[in-house]
Design an enzyme around this catalytic site. Sequence first.
Site, short mmCIF file in Angstrom:
data_model
loop_
_atom_site.label_atom_id
_atom_site.label_comp_id
_atom_site.label_asym_id
_atom_site.label_seq_id
_atom_site.Cartn_x
_atom_site.Cartn_y
_atom_site.Cartn_z
N HIS A 188 -4.68 -1.11 -5.17
CA HIS A 188 -5.37 -0.08 -4.48
C HIS A 188 -6.25 0.66 -5.38
CE1 HIS A 188 -2.04 -1.67 -1.84
NE2 HIS A 188 -3.04 -1.51 -0.98
N ASP A 238 -2.50 -7.95 -5.62
CA ASP A 238 -3.11 -6.51 -4.78
C ASP A 238 -3.46 -5.56 -5.73
OD1 ASP A 238 -3.39 -5.36 -2.40
OD2 ASP A 238 -1.19 -5.14 -2.04
N CYS A 247 0.73 -1.11 0.18
CA CYS A 247 -0.06 -0.05 0.14
C CYS A 247 0.84 1.25 -0.03
CB CYS A 247 -0.95 0.10 1.19
SG CYS A 247 -1.33 -1.58 2.02
N GLN A 279 1.19 -11.02 -3.51
CA GLN A 279 -0.44 -10.78 -3.28
C GLN A 279 -1.13 -10.09 -4.72
OE1 GLN A 279 -0.14 -7.61 -0.46
NE2 GLN A 279 -1.41 -8.83 1.02
N HIS A 325 -8.47 -1.49 -0.41
CA HIS A 325 -7.63 -2.23 -0.61
C HIS A 325 -8.12 -3.76 -0.96
CE1 HIS A 325 -4.56 -0.33 2.42
NE2 HIS A 325 -5.70 0.11 2.75
N ARG A 334 6.66 -11.31 5.31
CA ARG A 334 6.14 -11.45 6.81
C ARG A 334 6.74 -12.32 7.72
NH1 ARG A 334 0.39 -9.95 5.92
NH2 ARG A 334 0.50 -8.06 4.16
N LYS A 373 -14.82 -4.32 5.72
CA LYS A 373 -14.43 -4.99 5.00
C LYS A 373 -15.00 -6.50 4.55
CE LYS A 373 -12.10 -8.11 8.22
NZ LYS A 373 -10.77 -8.85 8.59
ZN LIG Z 1 -3.09 -2.17 0.75
#
Ligand SMILES: [Zn+2]
Length: 674
Positions: A409, A407, A358, A405, A538, A387, A492
């Site tokens: 945004h 991912d 992010c 991910q 996200h 992580r 979420k």
């Molecule tokens: Zn994010």
Amino acid sequence: MTMIHITLPDGTVNEYAAGITCAEVITDALGKKHGCVAAKVNGSERDMSHQLNQACSVEGIAAESEEGMHILRHSAAHLLAQAVMELHPGALPTIGPAIDRGFYYDFAMEPIAESDLKAIEKKMQELARRNLTVERVELDQESLREHFQHNPYKVEIIDDKLEAGDGSTIYKQGEWYDLCLGPHVPSTSRLMFVKLTSVSSAYWRGDQSREQLVRIYGLVEPTKEALKATLHRMEEAKKRDHRKLGKDLQLFHIDEDVGQGLILWTPRGAVIRQELQDFISHHLRRQGYSQVFTPHIGKLDLYRTSGHFPYYQESQYPPLVERDLMLKLADEGCSCSELSNLMKTGDIDGYMLKPMNCPHHVKIYASQARSYRNLPLRLAEFGTVYRWEQSGEISGMTRVRGFTQDDAHLFVTEDQIAEEVLGCIELVQIIFDKLGMEDYRVRVGLRDPDSTKYVGDPARWDKAEEACRAAAASLGVKWTEEEGEAAFYGPKIDFVVKDVIGREWQLGTVQVDYNLPERFDLTYKGSDGELHRPVMIHRAPFGSMERFCGVLIEHFAGRFPTWLTPTQCHIITIRGEHKAYADRVAQTLRDRGVRVEVDDSDNNIMKKIRNHRKLQPAYMVILGDGEMAQETVSLRARNGDQVADLPHQDFVDLLVHEIETKVTQPSLVPTQDE
Ligand SMILES: [Zn+2]
Ligand SMILES: [Zn+2]
């Protein structure tokens, strides 16, 4: 006789004589075959034999409910201990809880073998058939100690319990008893369908410096059919285990020298990941996303602003400190412990392996002045993050230390949240549909109305929560609202898929965020000419490529749809003279983008088929004299079914069509068993 009023779940209020038991009330309400193992009195779990002396509400706990299964499992653990004590009188029972899928009990005893479990299981069944009443007995502290004085483990628990002010009850069945708070099933006859699954060792209280104990695991179900189904599921789960299949099918590798929880995607697994990424990317382009790429590290300052540092350090790799700063600190006499302290407090400069994508995407947004005309801005990246998971938590592809991910945004105006959340969800639906994952549910995480931990204006929250609810409802699948499950920065949506053998896998999320735009002071110019704050969404609906592929391996049991299969077609020659024809067929397939392998070795045909079957190609193509003479191919499907003499060019066209349409399973060979 005192009469009391008892409220039943449907709202009926009945009058009974005080002293009536839960069992009597439930039998009166539901009939003799109620199938309940315990009761809830004013919401608290109680034994069936519990007596009611005042007005209250009573509800039966069905054996197959979540609470019922817990009670059944815990009761089976008692039965296990009773059986072990009858067969091994010297053993000392310690603790025996219900767990997620069954139960275990730890004993201080001589080690036993897997082969000893059969006899214990038999004894359990015998005790179950004896229909022993399971009885709760309240004791005073002194007699409680007396009951267990021969067992130092229980004495240790009693000491802790009494200190904590917990109750002092035992549960008795036949001559055997255990220290326990209950509740339990009313009789051992409810525990007929048990199965002991394994034996291992464990340390008393999980402490490696304490005594080593024997741990026996088992399963229990309310019916014979349920036990059979559970055992079948376990068998299937073992066969589908992605760690095993990942090795057998050569999909990925984990190497101790590279590091635990760090996935090496080998060529065959990389194909699956690439195909999935291409497929997802295609739909992202359709939805107006822009692809970006960002580096794997970022400055600690970036994560100070985002709030990821110095917090959450226990789930991150330690910071990377620049060499010059290290040398300077060393020159100043900084010790290692001082350095680690500086890291802990965050009082240091350096870089971090990114735990999230992010902040990098936020900086891309902030790199230009934005106007409402630019929004929504949708930035997508298959971004790798790191992580720090405890080594005990790491498992195959599903719990790892580095993962990519899917991912993205989305930077949106307040008014765009609903439509954009819907777009995210549509994408998930398209992909689940293609992969034959029809059985999934959605959880909408909302804020806890009593808490003050949430950032942002409550009125905006209401709107965002409504958008998430509406999006979930539009899917036409099961969905639930869960209060208190929102992040502190926004509501979420989570996706949970059920695989073919009934296991649930939590995949990714869509999250509304009011916090990061605030922290990074993001703005856009509105149609009113004023600066406004965008909202971020996200979304990583499949979680990570690692986890998603792990789940897919198990979902398909390694038998992927043709478009995802690492090598779609294995061409096998019967003899050496068919090689030229095989190469020609292979080339026509490769020219159309099909992944092909040719085996023109001297092995006999049955051996070749056996070898290639292990890799689960969508098809094996067998070429011999007949095929070569007539320009045809013979096909063999994964299940062994065959079709002969398909014209070469027709086969190429059919296969390419099957790949392009992404059908769930190979279909060019008509199945024989219909
Ligand atoms: Zn994010
Ligand atoms: Zn117990």
